[in-house]
Design a protein around this motif. Structure first.
Motif, PDB file in Angstrom:
ATOM      1  N   SER A  99       2.158   9.444  -4.117  1.00 52.40           N
ATOM      2  CA  SER A  99       3.427   9.301  -4.021  1.00 52.40           C
ATOM      3  C   SER A  99       3.802   8.136  -4.633  1.00 52.40           C
ATOM      4  CB  SER A  99       4.079   9.281  -2.628  1.00 52.40           C
ATOM      5  OG  SER A  99       5.459   9.337  -2.406  1.00 52.40           O
ATOM      6  N   GLY A 100       5.491   8.171  -5.133  1.00 53.52           N
ATOM      7  CA  GLY A 100       5.966   6.794  -5.676  1.00 53.52           C
ATOM      8  C   GLY A 100       6.882   6.400  -4.809  1.00 53.52           C
ATOM      9  N   TYR A 101       6.974   6.795  -3.599  1.00 52.99           N
ATOM     10  CA  TYR A 101       7.917   6.300  -2.668  1.00 52.99           C
ATOM     11  C   TYR A 101       7.061   5.697  -1.480  1.00 52.99           C
ATOM     12  CZ  TYR A 101      11.162   6.344   1.288  1.00 52.99           C
ATOM     13  OH  TYR A 101      11.943   5.978   2.347  1.00 52.99           O
ATOM     14  N   LEU A 102       7.405   4.349  -1.374  1.00 52.34           N
ATOM     15  CA  LEU A 102       6.698   3.640  -0.360  1.00 52.34           C
ATOM     16  C   LEU A 102       6.781   4.149   1.018  1.00 52.34           C
ATOM     17  CD1 LEU A 102       7.708  -0.130  -1.484  1.00 52.34           C
ATOM     18  CD2 LEU A 102       5.509   0.954  -1.712  1.00 52.34           C
ATOM     19  N   GLY A 103       8.020   4.707   1.514  1.00 52.26           N
ATOM     20  CA  GLY A 103       7.873   5.282   2.601  1.00 52.26           C
ATOM     21  C   GLY A 103       7.159   6.625   3.051  1.00 52.26           C
ATOM     22  N   ASP A 104       6.146   7.080   2.003  1.00 52.35           N
ATOM     23  CA  ASP A 104       5.395   8.143   2.119  1.00 52.35           C
ATOM     24  C   ASP A 104       3.706   7.588   2.486  1.00 52.35           C
ATOM     25  OD1 ASP A 104       7.012   9.941   1.617  1.00 52.35           O
ATOM     26  OD2 ASP A 104       6.533  10.392  -0.376  1.00 52.35           O
ATOM     27  N   PHE A 105       3.881   6.185   2.663  1.00 49.11           N
ATOM     28  CA  PHE A 105       2.576   5.528   3.056  1.00 49.11           C
ATOM     29  C   PHE A 105       2.904   4.968   4.269  1.00 49.11           C
ATOM     30  CE2 PHE A 105       2.537   5.424  -1.605  1.00 49.11           C
ATOM     31  CZ  PHE A 105       1.274   5.793  -1.893  1.00 49.11           C
ATOM     32  N   PRO A 106       1.875   5.081   5.302  1.00 50.92           N
ATOM     33  CA  PRO A 106       1.956   4.423   6.522  1.00 50.92           C
ATOM     34  C   PRO A 106       1.672   2.976   6.658  1.00 50.92           C
ATOM     35  CG  PRO A 106      -0.326   5.179   6.333  1.00 50.92           C
ATOM     36  CD  PRO A 106       0.530   5.649   4.923  1.00 50.92           C
ATOM     37  N   PHE A 107       1.410   2.422   5.654  1.00 50.61           N
ATOM     38  CA  PHE A 107       1.390   0.637   5.737  1.00 50.61           C
ATOM     39  C   PHE A 107       2.674   0.177   5.523  1.00 50.61           C
ATOM     40  CE2 PHE A 107      -1.824   2.720   2.707  1.00 50.61           C
ATOM     41  CZ  PHE A 107      -2.849   2.787   3.712  1.00 50.61           C
ATOM     42  N   TYR A 108       3.692   0.743   5.068  1.00 53.50           N
ATOM     43  CA  TYR A 108       4.768   0.206   4.666  1.00 53.50           C
ATOM     44  C   TYR A 108       6.049   0.541   5.555  1.00 53.50           C
ATOM     45  CZ  TYR A 108       1.912  -0.372   0.718  1.00 53.50           C
ATOM     46  OH  TYR A 108       0.755  -0.486  -0.159  1.00 53.50           O
ATOM     47  N   TYR A 109       5.952   1.342   6.670  1.00 51.26           N
ATOM     48  CA  TYR A 109       6.944   1.689   7.634  1.00 51.26           C
ATOM     49  C   TYR A 109       7.718   0.396   8.161  1.00 51.26           C
ATOM     50  CZ  TYR A 109       5.205   6.486   7.558  1.00 51.26           C
ATOM     51  OH  TYR A 109       4.917   7.890   7.064  1.00 51.26           O
ATOM     52  N   GLY A 113      11.414  -0.634   7.446  1.00 50.27           N
ATOM     53  CA  GLY A 113      12.198  -0.336   8.701  1.00 50.27           C
ATOM     54  C   GLY A 113      12.487   1.091   8.805  1.00 50.27           C
ATOM     55  N   ILE A 114      11.317   1.930   8.626  1.00 42.06           N
ATOM     56  CA  ILE A 114      11.769   3.262   8.811  1.00 42.06           C
ATOM     57  C   ILE A 114      10.579   3.726   9.574  1.00 42.06           C
ATOM     58  CG2 ILE A 114      12.721   3.733   6.592  1.00 42.06           C
ATOM     59  CD1 ILE A 114       9.670   4.655   5.557  1.00 42.06           C
ATOM     60  N   LYS A 115      10.822   5.049  10.322  1.00 44.19           N
ATOM     61  CA  LYS A 115       9.721   5.301  10.839  1.00 44.19           C
ATOM     62  C   LYS A 115       9.247   6.848  10.485  1.00 44.19           C
ATOM     63  CE  LYS A 115      12.062   3.762  15.184  1.00 44.19           C
ATOM     64  NZ  LYS A 115      12.694   3.945  16.580  1.00 44.19           N
ATOM     65  N   PRO A 116       7.922   7.249  10.765  1.00 42.85           N
ATOM     66  CA  PRO A 116       7.596   8.424  10.314  1.00 42.85           C
ATOM     67  C   PRO A 116       7.875   9.887  10.976  1.00 42.85           C
ATOM     68  CG  PRO A 116       5.999   7.532  12.091  1.00 42.85           C
ATOM     69  CD  PRO A 116       7.055   6.531  11.776  1.00 42.85           C
ATOM     70  N   TYR A 117       7.947  11.003  10.307  1.00 36.62           N
ATOM     71  CA  TYR A 117       8.758  12.146  10.582  1.00 36.62           C
ATOM     72  C   TYR A 117       8.141  12.526  12.027  1.00 36.62           C
ATOM     73  CZ  TYR A 117       9.973  17.130  10.448  1.00 36.62           C
ATOM     74  OH  TYR A 117      10.372  18.267  10.796  1.00 36.62           O
ATOM     75  N   PRO A 118       9.092  12.792  13.044  1.00 36.95           N
ATOM     76  CA  PRO A 118       8.573  12.913  14.523  1.00 36.95           C
ATOM     77  C   PRO A 118       8.130  14.242  14.805  1.00 36.95           C
ATOM     78  CG  PRO A 118      11.236  13.442  14.127  1.00 36.95           C
ATOM     79  CD  PRO A 118      10.649  12.980  12.579  1.00 36.95           C
ATOM     80  N   LYS A 119       7.279  14.736  14.093  1.00 39.60           N
ATOM     81  CA  LYS A 119       6.418  15.998  14.525  1.00 39.60           C
ATOM     82  C   LYS A 119       4.883  15.760  13.884  1.00 39.60           C
ATOM     83  CE  LYS A 119      10.073  18.780  15.975  1.00 39.60           C
ATOM     84  NZ  LYS A 119       9.884  19.501  17.221  1.00 39.60           N
ATOM     85  N   PHE A 120       4.393  16.563  14.289  1.00 43.44           N
ATOM     86  CA  PHE A 120       2.789  16.594  13.809  1.00 43.44           C
ATOM     87  C   PHE A 120       2.202  17.975  13.541  1.00 43.44           C
ATOM     88  CE2 PHE A 120       2.224  17.170  18.484  1.00 43.44           C
ATOM     89  CZ  PHE A 120       1.352  17.958  18.454  1.00 43.44           C
TER      90      PHE A 120
END
Length: 486
Positions: free
Chosen positions: A223-233, A237-244
């Motif tokens: 991905s080219g978006y930092l928000g898709d990587f768990p290291f940069y949440y 200042g973002i949170k992962p998708y609230p489902k699994f």
């Protein structure tokens, strides 16, 4: 030129060839080194060179040096110019700042020595292009000085706040481990930088290169978006998708409606956080008919494994649309409450692996090898994938060859795992109870440890109990009633 500067120049010119480059040092730099050495001598402290005292004195007795030892006190000279009373490596690791002047050319091997020792390099080499400066922000790990303003360096380093010093030292360790600790990493970093130049549209950002785990583990093709990587949440200042997405590994034929896999499927489907369930059919028998699977409120997708191997559960299946993946064995028994709680914990630690079955490693001195134990203690170093949640980026990295290796590499890339306060129930016929399987895990762990050259696993005691979660005991005791009855 001042006599003391000529003395130092003469000394370096008569010593071993590794010091001959000091002949080219400027007057100011030699004067600075002499002052630093004098200050260290007056405080009964550090030294300049690592040559033994007898060799130092012999160098000044050489015929080609007109300045004899008698021109200064010999014992003082010995202290100024050698490490006769100190171990060089020990002093290096105990130092906060390390002076790195230019060597034979602009660069110096002392720079990498300082990084490895978590000593903040103080660079004194105008015009030196630091390694990988195209992608590494060296201002976060080193003090860049000016050779023309040498005498201001002591004041500069003394003015740096302790918090800043800690940050600098932490960054030296990160950069060393990520890009310079082996020839392989240096080569890989070079190739990845070249790739980013060629494929500029998909190149890594500066944040990826300069923060954990580093550019080598942040794949731009993912991905080219930092928000898709768990290291940069946290940074963003973002949170992962609230489902699994639950991935259940099935290896046994479906012959009865009372089998553990069906009960597990129903319990997971009832979770308020479950988006879908994928059943990976790695059984030799044909796929069961659709009516054999229980009706659930979430989609159940059955995929037939191609290679019929355990590691296939970690492949990046296109059907996985959530950030979180709940990996489950067919014979694991979990309640819906336990599933909910595990995912709630994972949301606070999305870069880690959160799960229930904990294991630990230990050194067996009798067999002279690493041992593997499932003994229930408050100390652990692995969380098995029989009931664990991880970010789907781990599957894209394709680092999981077996459960033990999953956590070995996890220890290298990210933070320690997190385990809950109890283990899931396993059926009596579980293969985890098989002594041969246990021995295989131990052998697997030792093989990969030998390949890594060290044991990367670190013991941890980070356990979370649902009744103590966030310290809201009274509220959560009501919310997680079922767990207290286990």
């Amino acid at each position: 030129m001042d006599a003391r500067i000529q003395m130092l120049t003469c000394y370096f010119s008569t010593c071993d060839t590794q010091w001959t480059h000091f002949k080219s040092l400027s007057y100011d730099l030699l004067n600075f080194i002499y002052q630093m050495a004098s200050a260290a001598s007056n405080s009964d402290g550090g030294c300049v060179s690592c040559l033994p005292c007898d060799y130092t004195q012999k160098a000044f007795k050489a015929r080609r040096c007109k300045y004899r030892v008698k021109s200064v006190n010999s014992s003082r000279l010995c202290c100024l110019l050698c490490l006769c009373r100190y171990d060089y490596k020990e002093m290096l690791h105990n130092s906060t700042f390390c002076l790195v002047p230019r060597g034979r050319r602009l660069g110096s091997f002392r720079f990498l020595e300082a990084l490895q020792a978590a000593c903040v390099p103080v660079m004194l080499s105008n015009g030196w292009e630091l390694p990988f400066s195209e992608i590494i922000d060296w201002n976060t790990a080193a003090v860049i000085g000016d050779e023309r303003l040498l005498l201001q360096i002591p004041t500069t380093v003394r003015s740096i706040h302790q918090d800043k010093i800690l940050s600098l030292r932490q960054q030296t360790q990160f950069l060393w481990e990520a890009y310079f600790s082996s020839v392989e990493k240096i080569v890989l970093s070079t190739l990845e930088i070249i790739q980013d130049r060629v494929l500029e549209h998909s190149s890594r950002s500066s944040l990826m290169w300069n923060s954990h785990p580093g550019g080598l583990f942040a794949l731009p093709q993912y991905s080219g978006y930092l928000g898709d990587f768990p290291f940069y949440y946290a940074t963003l200042g973002i949170k992962p998708y609230p489902k699994f997405t639950a991935v259940i590994h099935a290896v046994s034929p479906l012959v009865s409606q009372s089998q553990p896999i069906l009960k597990l499927l129903v319990a997971v489907a009832k979770s308020q956080y479950c988006a879908q369930i994928i059943v990976l059919w790695n059984c030799d028998k044909p796929l069961p008919a659709k009516h054999r699977w229980p009706a659930t409120s979430v989609p159940v997708i059955v995929i037939e494994g191609e290679n019929k191997v355990m590691s296939s559960r970690f492949l990046p299946y296109e059907t996985i649309v959530t950030d979180a993946v709940l990996s489950l064995d067919e014979d694991t028994v979990l309640s819906t409450t336990e599933v909910d709680f595990a995912f709630t914990v994972w949301q606070s630690f999305p870069e880690r692996i959160v799960g229930y079955p904990a294991r630990s490693h230990f050194w067996d001195s009798n067999k002279e090898r690493w041992g593997y134990t499932s003994k229930w203690t408050n100390d652990y170093s692995m969380v098995l994938t029989g009931a664990a949640i991880y970010h789907r980026y781990r599957a894209v990295c394709n680092v999981s060859l077996c459960s033990a290796v999953f956590f070995l590499i996890s220890a290298l890339l990210c933070s320690p795992s997190v385990t809950r306060g109890s283990q899931p129930c396993l059926t009596q016929a579980s293969r985890w109870a098989d002594p041969d399987h246990f021995a295989q895990r131990q052998t697997c762990m030792n093989k990969f440890t030998s390949w890594f050259g060290a044991m990367p696993l670190v013991h941890s005691q980070m356990r979370l109990d649902p009744v103590l979660f966030k310290d809201q005991v009274s509220i959560l005791r009501k919310k997680y009633r079922d767990i207290e009855r286990l």
